[in-house]
Structure formats: C-alpha cells, structure tokens
Design an enzyme around this catalytic site. Structure first.
Site, PDB file in Angstrom:
ATOM      1  N   ARG A 162      12.153  -6.505   5.079  1.00 18.44           N
ATOM      2  CA  ARG A 162      12.188  -5.093   4.695  1.00 18.44           C
ATOM      3  C   ARG A 162      12.959  -4.227   5.694  1.00 18.44           C
ATOM      4  O   ARG A 162      12.947  -4.470   6.893  1.00 18.44           O
ATOM      5  CB  ARG A 162      10.794  -4.548   4.406  1.00 18.44           C
ATOM      6  CG  ARG A 162       9.907  -4.314   5.579  1.00 18.44           C
ATOM      7  CD  ARG A 162       8.556  -3.754   5.098  1.00 18.44           C
ATOM      8  NE  ARG A 162       7.627  -3.636   6.196  1.00 18.44           N
ATOM      9  CZ  ARG A 162       6.370  -3.247   6.069  1.00 18.44           C
ATOM     10  NH1 ARG A 162       5.875  -2.956   4.874  1.00 18.44           N
ATOM     11  NH2 ARG A 162       5.599  -3.141   7.117  1.00 18.44           N
ATOM     12  N   ARG A 188      -9.460   1.170   8.967  1.00 18.62           N
ATOM     13  CA  ARG A 188      -9.033  -0.193   9.285  1.00 18.62           C
ATOM     14  C   ARG A 188     -10.114  -0.945  10.041  1.00 18.62           C
ATOM     15  O   ARG A 188      -9.908  -2.104  10.400  1.00 18.62           O
ATOM     16  CB  ARG A 188      -7.780  -0.127  10.154  1.00 18.62           C
ATOM     17  CG  ARG A 188      -6.495  -0.570   9.457  1.00 18.62           C
ATOM     18  CD  ARG A 188      -5.391  -0.421  10.461  1.00 18.62           C
ATOM     19  NE  ARG A 188      -4.189  -1.131  10.151  1.00 18.62           N
ATOM     20  CZ  ARG A 188      -3.138  -0.605   9.550  1.00 18.62           C
ATOM     21  NH1 ARG A 188      -3.176   0.628   9.105  1.00 18.62           N
ATOM     22  NH2 ARG A 188      -2.055  -1.323   9.391  1.00 18.62           N
ATOM     23  N   ARG A 199      -0.486  -8.620  13.682  1.00 20.29           N
ATOM     24  CA  ARG A 199      -1.000  -7.621  12.736  1.00 20.29           C
ATOM     25  C   ARG A 199      -1.863  -8.283  11.658  1.00 20.29           C
ATOM     26  O   ARG A 199      -2.878  -7.737  11.249  1.00 20.29           O
ATOM     27  CB  ARG A 199       0.167  -6.849  12.100  1.00 20.29           C
ATOM     28  CG  ARG A 199       0.834  -5.899  13.089  1.00 20.29           C
ATOM     29  CD  ARG A 199       2.188  -5.440  12.609  1.00 20.29           C
ATOM     30  NE  ARG A 199       2.117  -4.609  11.435  1.00 20.29           N
ATOM     31  CZ  ARG A 199       3.116  -4.464  10.571  1.00 20.29           C
ATOM     32  NH1 ARG A 199       4.269  -5.095  10.748  1.00 20.29           N
ATOM     33  NH2 ARG A 199       2.979  -3.681   9.534  1.00 20.29           N
ATOM     34  N   ARG A 217      11.409  -1.879  11.023  1.00 19.31           N
ATOM     35  CA  ARG A 217      10.283  -1.504  11.873  1.00 19.31           C
ATOM     36  C   ARG A 217      10.156  -2.477  13.030  1.00 19.31           C
ATOM     37  O   ARG A 217      10.209  -3.683  12.848  1.00 19.31           O
ATOM     38  CB  ARG A 217       8.990  -1.490  11.049  1.00 19.31           C
ATOM     39  CG  ARG A 217       8.757  -0.172  10.370  1.00 19.31           C
ATOM     40  CD  ARG A 217       7.594  -0.219   9.447  1.00 19.31           C
ATOM     41  NE  ARG A 217       6.359  -0.678  10.074  1.00 19.31           N
ATOM     42  CZ  ARG A 217       5.174  -0.647   9.482  1.00 19.31           C
ATOM     43  NH1 ARG A 217       5.079  -0.181   8.254  1.00 19.31           N
ATOM     44  NH2 ARG A 217       4.097  -1.075  10.087  1.00 19.31           N
ATOM     45  N   LYS A 270       0.833  -1.214   0.000  1.00 19.08           N
ATOM     46  CA  LYS A 270       0.000   0.000   0.000  1.00 19.08           C
ATOM     47  C   LYS A 270       0.864   1.260   0.000  1.00 19.08           C
ATOM     48  O   LYS A 270       0.612   2.196  -0.758  1.00 19.08           O
ATOM     49  CB  LYS A 270      -0.938   0.040   1.232  1.00 19.08           C
ATOM     50  CG  LYS A 270      -1.882  -1.131   1.341  1.00 19.08           C
ATOM     51  CD  LYS A 270      -2.853  -0.971   2.495  1.00 19.08           C
ATOM     52  CE  LYS A 270      -2.208  -0.916   3.871  1.00 19.08           C
ATOM     53  NZ  LYS A 270      -1.522  -2.157   4.280  1.00 19.08           N
TER      54      LYS A 270
HETATM   55  P1  AMP Z   1       0.914   0.495   9.112  1.00 20.03           P
HETATM   56  O1  AMP Z   1       2.157   1.271   8.883  1.00 20.03           O
HETATM   57  O2  AMP Z   1      -0.232   0.961   8.267  1.00 20.03           O
HETATM   58  O3  AMP Z   1       1.136  -0.995   8.992  1.00 20.03           O
HETATM   59  O4  AMP Z   1       0.461   0.786  10.620  1.00 20.03           O
HETATM   60  C1  AMP Z   1       1.308   0.439  11.713  1.00 20.03           C
HETATM   61  C2  AMP Z   1       0.483   0.331  12.973  1.00 20.03           C
HETATM   62  O5  AMP Z   1      -0.131   1.597  13.268  1.00 20.03           O
HETATM   63  C3  AMP Z   1      -0.680  -0.657  12.938  1.00 20.03           C
HETATM   64  O6  AMP Z   1      -0.281  -1.978  13.203  1.00 20.03           O
HETATM   65  C4  AMP Z   1      -1.588  -0.086  14.035  1.00 20.03           C
HETATM   66  O7  AMP Z   1      -1.101  -0.396  15.318  1.00 20.03           O
HETATM   67  C5  AMP Z   1      -1.428   1.422  13.835  1.00 20.03           C
HETATM   68  N1  AMP Z   1      -2.418   1.962  12.882  1.00 20.03           N
HETATM   69  C6  AMP Z   1      -2.183   2.519  11.667  1.00 20.03           C
HETATM   70  N2  AMP Z   1      -3.319   2.918  11.081  1.00 20.03           N
HETATM   71  C7  AMP Z   1      -4.319   2.610  11.938  1.00 20.03           C
HETATM   72  C8  AMP Z   1      -5.720   2.752  11.905  1.00 20.03           C
HETATM   73  N3  AMP Z   1      -6.355   3.294  10.846  1.00 20.03           N
HETATM   74  N4  AMP Z   1      -6.433   2.316  12.975  1.00 20.03           N
HETATM   75  C9  AMP Z   1      -5.824   1.775  14.041  1.00 20.03           C
HETATM   76  N5  AMP Z   1      -4.502   1.592  14.140  1.00 20.03           N
HETATM   77  C10 AMP Z   1      -3.737   2.009  13.108  1.00 20.03           C
END
Ligand code: AMP
Length: 223
Positions: free
Chosen positions: A127, A88, A172, A161, A13
């Site tokens: 990554r 989400r 996740r 990360r 994404k």
């Molecule tokens: P990402 O980089 O999109 O994989 O997001 C990393 C982490 O941020 C996720 O595993 C969640 O803990 C938190 N996070 C990001 N976006 C959201 C969202 N829309 N709602 C809730 N938690 C989020």
C-alpha cells in the site's frame, strides 16, 4: 449511530470508515490518523508517539483515552461517530464505556473485519498513498491509472507508511493479537459484536456492514 470498527492492521478499517462517514454523515475518528498528524506537526504528542509507532507498539492508554475524550466533545460527533483504531486495549474499551455513559451516548455496533494474516501482509506490503491528497493505492490490486500520477489530484509524489515495513508489520500484528483481540470477547459479552468477512471485495464488505447496520437498527427499535 455510534460505531467501532475493529480488526488487525490492513483489514480495511480506514477504507470502510471513510465510506460510512460519507454515506451516513458520521464523524470518522481514526486514532492512527490523529497520531500521524501530530507526528507530522511535531507536537509534544507527536514527539512522544513517533518512536512507539515506528516499532509497531501501542501508545499508552492514558494518552489515547484523553485524545478520544477531547475529540468526542467536538461538534461534528453530535450526529454519530465511527471509531477506527480505538479502542485497542481492554482499558481503552472500559474508559470508552465510562466516557459514553458520562455523555449519555451508546454504541450501536462493534464491527469486526476478519482477514487472514497472509492477506493482511499482502495488503500492507503493497500500500501507498498520494502525498498531496492522501488517496490510497496498492501496487497490484489498486495501482494508479497512469503510472506515477494520482487518479484523484494528479499529484506525482507518493509515500508509504513508515510502520508498513515487514519487520514493523509483524510487531503490529503481534500487538493486535495480544492487546486488541481480547476486545472481541469483551464486546461479544455485551451483545455488540458483529463479524464481517473482510477478505471480500471492498464493495461487498461495505454491503455486509450496511446489512449489519440495518439489523442493529431493527434491534434498537424493537427493544
Ligand atoms: P493505525 O493507523 O490504526 O494502524 O495506527 C498506527 C499506529 O498508531 C499503531 O501501530 C499504534 O502505534 C498507534 N495507535 C493508533 N491507535 C492507537 C490506540 N488506540 N492505542 C494505542 N496506539 C494506537
């Protein structure tokens, strides 16, 4: 043009959102990036989100909705936006619908990147990124050209990360399947969902997305 990219962690994404942002001049709204910036800056939001992110769970809806509401009101969103990582959950999607109604904007498409679990785990496990400029790499599929030196800025420090560790990754994925996957029927029912094969090469995925955008533009003009 206002878009949502949806898909599990590691589906690509962020990569596709970056390309769309530069090709179409859309604001990229990545909630993961916003939260990581808040964690790095040690803001109250960051302090709250840090523990939750570290265990692969989702930050509460109310916090995320307020974050996006604030971000959508900024001037760079006027020409359109791409949401990467939001919504989400169904309550986040409903709140987004209400927010867009309020500001008189519409979603053009919700694009799902489909990738199987084996590939997701392979991508995430390998990554890493340049600490200085953020350029993204992968141990096997996209290593740096010179070992230990960033291709973009020649930085020599890299990081992984925290939540890409295998045990957090499985949490996740679980959160995606339980809380985020219900968005697929939600947007299908609205006639907004388009699925693309996220297993393909990055350029091929980008072409598939471009062809979805052409189709949605046609639908809009013929409506
Ligand atoms: P990402 O980089 O999109 O994989 O997001 C990393 C982490 O941020 C996720 O595993 C969640 O803990 C938190 N996070 C990001 N976006 C959201 C969202 N829309 N709602 C809730 N938690 C989020």
């Amino acid at each position: 043009m206002n878009l949502i990219l949806v898909g599990p962690p590691g589906a690509g994404k962020g990569t596709q959102a970056d390309r769309l942002s530069s090709e179409y001049g859309l604001a990229k709204l990545s909630t993961g990036d916003m939260l990581r910036a808040a964690v790095a800056a040690g803001t109250p939001l960051g302090l709250q989100a840090r523990e939750i992110m570290a265990v692969g769970q989702l930050v509460p809806d109310v916090i995320m909705v307020n974050l996006i509401r604030e971000r959508l009101s900024q001037p760079d969103c006027v020409n359109g936006f791409i949401l990467d990582g939001f919504p989400r959950t169904i309550p986040q999607a409903e709140a987004l619908d209400a927010m867009l109604d309020e500001i008189g904007r519409k979603l053009n498409a919700v694009i799902e990147l489909k990738v199987n679990d084996v590939e997701l785990i392979r991508r995430i496990a390998g990554r890493f990124s340049c600490t200085k400029c953020g350029a993204g790499y992968h141990d096997t599929s996209k290593p740096t050209m010179r070992t230990g030196v960033c291709d973009v800025c020649e930085g020599v420090e890299f990081s992984r990360r925290e939540d890409d560790k295998p045990e957090t990754m499985s949490k996740r994925l679980e959160a995606y399947n339980r809380q985020t996957a219900p968005l697929l029927p939600y947007y299908t029912a609205k006639g907004a969902l388009w699925a693309v094969d996220g297993m393909a090469d990055i350029n091929v995925v980008a072409e598939q997305i471009a062809s979805v955008l052409k189709k949605t533009a046609k639908l809009l003009t013929s409506a």
